[in-house]
Structure formats: structure tokens, C-alpha cells
Design an enzyme around this catalytic site. Structure first.
Site, PDB file in Angstrom:
ATOM      1  CB  SER A  20       9.916 -14.522  -3.007  1.00 28.11           C
ATOM      2  OG  SER A  20      10.310 -13.335  -3.126  1.00 28.11           O
ATOM      3  CE1 TYR A  63       4.858 -15.852  -1.067  1.00 30.96           C
ATOM      4  CE2 TYR A  63       6.256 -13.355   0.003  1.00 30.96           C
ATOM      5  CZ  TYR A  63       5.790 -14.543  -1.365  1.00 30.96           C
ATOM      6  OH  TYR A  63       6.477 -14.522  -2.549  1.00 30.96           O
ATOM      7  CE  LYS A 122       6.987 -18.777  -2.787  1.00 24.76           C
ATOM      8  NZ  LYS A 122       6.782 -19.833  -3.346  1.00 24.76           N
TER       9      LYS A 122
HETATM   10  C1  UD1 Z   1       5.961  -7.761  -2.534  1.00 24.32           C
HETATM   11  C2  UD1 Z   1       6.383  -8.658  -0.535  1.00 24.32           C
HETATM   12  C3  UD1 Z   1       7.537  -9.251  -1.661  1.00 24.32           C
HETATM   13  C4  UD1 Z   1       6.645 -10.223  -2.131  1.00 24.32           C
HETATM   14  C5  UD1 Z   1       6.180  -9.696  -3.726  1.00 24.32           C
HETATM   15  C6  UD1 Z   1       5.476 -10.754  -4.688  1.00 24.32           C
HETATM   16  C7  UD1 Z   1       6.244  -6.864   0.551  1.00 24.32           C
HETATM   17  C8  UD1 Z   1       6.685  -6.148   2.048  1.00 24.32           C
HETATM   18  N1  UD1 Z   1       7.499  -7.543   0.118  1.00 24.32           N
HETATM   19  O1  UD1 Z   1       7.680  -7.114  -2.780  1.00 24.32           O
HETATM   20  O2  UD1 Z   1       7.378 -10.252  -0.150  1.00 24.32           O
HETATM   21  O3  UD1 Z   1       7.487 -11.357  -2.932  1.00 24.32           O
HETATM   22  O4  UD1 Z   1       5.820  -8.597  -3.207  1.00 24.32           O
HETATM   23  O5  UD1 Z   1       4.978  -9.395  -5.850  1.00 24.32           O
HETATM   24  O6  UD1 Z   1       5.141  -6.475   0.224  1.00 24.32           O
HETATM   25  N2  UD1 Z   1       4.586   0.290  -3.445  1.00 24.32           N
HETATM   26  C9  UD1 Z   1       3.963   1.761  -3.010  1.00 24.32           C
HETATM   27  N3  UD1 Z   1       2.641   1.669  -3.159  1.00 24.32           N
HETATM   28  C10 UD1 Z   1       1.261   0.738  -3.433  1.00 24.32           C
HETATM   29  C11 UD1 Z   1       1.607  -0.776  -4.052  1.00 24.32           C
HETATM   30  C12 UD1 Z   1       3.597  -0.079  -3.773  1.00 24.32           C
HETATM   31  O7  UD1 Z   1       4.301   2.958  -2.707  1.00 24.32           O
HETATM   32  O8  UD1 Z   1       0.631   0.764  -3.751  1.00 24.32           O
HETATM   33  C13 UD1 Z   1       5.691   0.565  -3.359  1.00 24.32           C
HETATM   34  C14 UD1 Z   1       6.165  -0.432  -2.307  1.00 24.32           C
HETATM   35  O9  UD1 Z   1       6.016   0.687  -0.573  1.00 24.32           O
HETATM   36  C15 UD1 Z   1       7.445  -0.707  -2.898  1.00 24.32           C
HETATM   37  C16 UD1 Z   1       7.348  -0.804  -4.097  1.00 24.32           C
HETATM   38  O10 UD1 Z   1       6.392  -0.424  -4.347  1.00 24.32           O
HETATM   39  O11 UD1 Z   1       8.649   0.262  -2.548  1.00 24.32           O
HETATM   40  C17 UD1 Z   1       6.898  -2.280  -4.831  1.00 24.32           C
HETATM   41  O12 UD1 Z   1       6.436  -3.146  -3.678  1.00 24.32           O
HETATM   42  P1  UD1 Z   1       5.351  -4.268  -4.209  1.00 24.32           P
HETATM   43  O13 UD1 Z   1       4.718  -4.346  -5.864  1.00 24.32           O
HETATM   44  O14 UD1 Z   1       4.273  -4.011  -3.452  1.00 24.32           O
HETATM   45  O15 UD1 Z   1       6.733  -5.132  -4.134  1.00 24.32           O
HETATM   46  P2  UD1 Z   1       7.412  -5.487  -2.897  1.00 24.32           P
HETATM   47  O16 UD1 Z   1       7.267  -5.104  -1.923  1.00 24.32           O
HETATM   48  O17 UD1 Z   1       9.320  -5.381  -3.226  1.00 24.32           O
END
Ligand code: UD1
Length: 340
Positions: free
Chosen positions: A126, A151, A155
Site C-alpha cells: 500500500s 495495519y 505492510k
Molecule cells: C485508507 C487508509 C490506508 C489504507 C486504505 C485502504 C486511513 C487513514 N488510511 O486510505 O491506510 O491503505 O484506506 O483502502 O484510514 N473520507 C471522507 N469521508 C469518509 C471517508 C473518507 O471525507 O467517510 C476522505 C478521507 O479523509 C480521505 C479520502 O476520503 O481524504 C480517502 O479516504 P479513504 O477511502 O479512507 O482512503 P485513505 O485514507 O487514503
């Protein structure tokens, strides 16, 4: 025909990879413990490819079961190892579960591969290993930062274990694929992402909100130093990602790898903000999404997107599908799953 073991082959990325492997003529054997997937995914794979892969329900934490599997399938030519837990928050609460499943099982598999005359191994890693990179886009040479969660640490440790094993075992070749943010579903909507409970990731939360399963999307922070204030990620269509696994595996089977252990970033190279993802969804679905801006989520990096040059030059692979196409496929899948 080359027999390939896909662990976690009924999961989100695993199932899409099984489809692409079968489309390229590989014989696939799936191991999955069904802890975060369903046997029904086999029907989806069969509907798309016309071929039902062999499936063995097996817990990779059981060393004797892993040994027995490789005794039975000693003609496996390659392993793509997806099976792992992946929820960041859960890993903070249950670190030992994460180390046992993500690290322990990896060790058992590598121990079996060591016994084979030749072994080819692809590892699901990742972009989380980079944390907040100092320079964007992120190249494979970027520093691996202290992990933010157990997690993420699994990795990093996983990559180190594979590298150390390659150094000691000349018959083993391996590639770690560092995924950015996989989203979307197969265009047929026969397979897709099926998160257990409340989704932690952005795109399933969006589609579940639009379909009426969730009240409202919370956008975690709009005061980041980005053009619209929301975080930036590199969202990659899962079908593009799945294809990269076939290319990486073929590289090892052909012996065209440059070293025994290699790493590749898998992303589009383009960063999109949370609000851009929401807009893309609204455009392709014609639905208005109910969302509100809330506080930042702990542990989120501001911006992460891939430098794609190494994958392009070395693997000859690059993404073909757009964010809009990914969002449209995710929406088609969500509606189908909910019977709408
Ligand atoms: C997350 C994990 C990462 C993992 C990946 C697997 C965290 C901090 N990171 O990545 O380690 O490898 O998932 O798929 O959890 N967001 C919102 N509202 C939501 C959900 C997400 O605003 O309800 C935003 C988050 O703040 C972020 C973006 O959407 O900016 C993407 O979030 P997400 O899909 O959870 O991915 P990552 O955080 O990049």
C-alpha cells in the site's frame, strides 16, 4: 496452463484479479477464509469469465493447513497474496490480530514457497508505507515513513520479510505492489466491493449514502492546504489495478524482472480531492449527494498520488480508466447489490 494461487481471491481486489487472470488463460486456485467475503463472489467471477475457479476455504493462520495446501498443489507457478485485514482503526484496537493474520500467514506461505524449485510471489502492499511523502508525485524511492498504524506497519514489515527471504532464497522472485486508492467495480456489476458494516473508505460510503443506506457523507476536513481544502488521493479503478497484477506476475514468469525483489507504485498519477470525487459521483449518477464538512480524521495525510513512470517503463502498464468511469461502475454495482 500455469496454475496460480490467489489468496483472498474472493475479496474486492482479489476477485477482480481472478477475473483478469482467467481472461488471460491462467488456471486459478483461490484460498479465502470468508472472514470479509462471500462464496457468492464465485458466481460473479463465473458469470464474467465462464469458468469457475477452484476454491479452498482455508485459514492461512493455520500453519498445517498451509502446508497441506502446498503438498496438494505443488504445481503452483505463482502466488498473488491479497488475504489480509485492512481496517486502520481496527488495527489500532486489535494489533495482534493484524500481526498474526497479515504477518504470520505471510511467513507460512513463504516457508512453503522456499521448498519449491521456483516460486513467483506478488504482494499486496500500500502507498500507506510512504505516509505523507516529502515530494509529490511519490516515486518508489521515496522514504518509507514510520507507520501510522499497526495495519500500515504490517505492510512495511511484510515487504521487509519478503525482501529478506529473497536475499536468502535464490529460487524466490517477488514483486510488492503499492496500491494507491482502489475504487470501482467490474463493468458487468457481477463483482465489486462489499464492505462489512459501516464503510471506512470514501467511495463505498458515497454510494451507500446515495442508495439510502447511510444518512449523510461526512467530509473529513476542508481546511487542508489544497485547492479546495479537502485531502487529495490517487483513485485507481480496480480493473486497471487487477490488470497490473497479471502483468507483474507475467514479468516474473518470463524472468524479465530486473532484480529478485521489486516494488511498483500502482496509481493513475492524478490526484483528486474528496470534493472532486463527490462531484464526479454526482455527474455520472445524476444523484445529489447529501454531505457535510466535519473535522479532520486523525491520521489522514494531506495529499498522496503516484509517480507512475516506473510502472509504465518497467511493467509497460498504465491505467486506462477514468475517475468518472470508476464512479459509474461503483454506482452500478451498489444499485445492483441493493436490488435497485
Ligand atoms: C485508507 C487508509 C490506508 C489504507 C486504505 C485502504 C486511513 C487513514 N488510511 O486510505 O491506510 O491503505 O484506506 O483502502 O484510514 N473520507 C471522507 N469521508 C469518509 C471517508 C473518507 O471525507 O467517510 C476522505 C478521507 O479523509 C480521505 C479520502 O476520503 O481524504 C480517502 O479516504 P479513504 O477511502 O479512507 O482512503 P485513505 O485514507 O487514503
Amino acid at each position: 496452463m500455469n496454475k496460480i494461487l490467489v489468496t483472498g481471491g474472493l475479496g474486492f481486489i482479489g476477485s477482480h484479479t481472478v477475473v483478469e487472470l482467467q481472461n488471460e488463460g491462467f488456471e486459478v486456485v483461490i484460498i479465502d477464509d470468508l472472514s470479509n467475503s462471500s462464496e457468492k463472489v464465485l458466481d460473479g467471477i463465473t458469470a464474467i469469465t465462464g469458468k469457475k475457479p477452484v476454491f479452498e476455504k482455508l485459514d492461512l493462520k493455520e500453519k498445517s493447513a498451509v502446508e497441506a495446501f502446498f503438498t496438494k498443489h505443488n504445481d503452483v507457478k505463482g502466488v498473488i497474496h491479497f488475504a489480509a485485514n485492512k481496517a486502520v482503526g481496527e488495527s489500532v484496537k486489535e494489533p495482534l490480530m493484524y500481526y498474526e493474520n497479515n504477518v504470520g500467514a505471510l511467513v507460512y506461505i513463504l516457508k512453503e514457497l522456499k521448498k519449491l524449485p521456483a516460486a513467483n510471489f506478488i504482494f499486496s502492499s500500500s502507498c500507506t508505507v510512504y505516509g505523507q511523502a516529502d515530494k509529490l508525485p511519490i516515486t518508489e524511492n521515496a522514504e518509507v515513513k514510520q507507520a501510522e498504524s499497526p495495519y500500515g506497519n504490517t505492510k512495511q514489515i511484510g515487504e521487509e520479510i519478503i525482501q529478506d527471504t529473497c536475499n536468502a532464497v535464490p529460487s524466490l522472485k517477488a514483486i510488492a505492489l503499492r496500491y494507491f486508492n482502489p475504487i470501482g467495480a467490474h463493468e458487468s456489476a457481477n463483482i465489486g466491493e462489499l464492505p462489512l458494516g459501516v464503510p471506512q473508505n470514501l467511495v463505498p460510503f458515497i454510494t451507500q449514502t446515495a442508495v439510502g443506506l447511510r444518512e449523510q457523507l461526512s467530509v473529513f476536513g476542508d481546511d487542508y492546504p489544497t485547492p479546495d481544502g479537502t485531502c487529495i488521493r490517487d483513485y485507481i479503478h480496480v480493473v486497471d489495478l487487477a490488470k497490473a497484477h497479471v502483468v507483474a506476475l507475467q514479468r516474473l514468469l518470463d524472468g524479465s524482472n530486473k532484480s529478485q525483489y521489486e516494488t511498483f507504485n500502482l496509481g493513475t498519477g492524478k490526484g483528486s480531492s474528496v470534493l472532486e470525487v463527490v462531484k464526479s459521483f454526482e455527474k455520472v449518477s445524476g444523484e445529489k449527494l447529501n454531505y457535510k464538512i466535519v473535522d479532520r480524521r486523525a491520521g489522514d495525510v494531506i495529499s498522496a498520488y503516484a509517480d507512475t513512470m516506473k510502472a509504465k517503463n518497467e511493467l509497460g502498464w498504465e491505467t486506462k480508466l477514468s475517475l468518472d468511469e470508476a464512479m459509474a461502475s461503483a454506482w452500478k454495482w451498489e444499485k445492483k447489490v441493493r436490488g435497485k
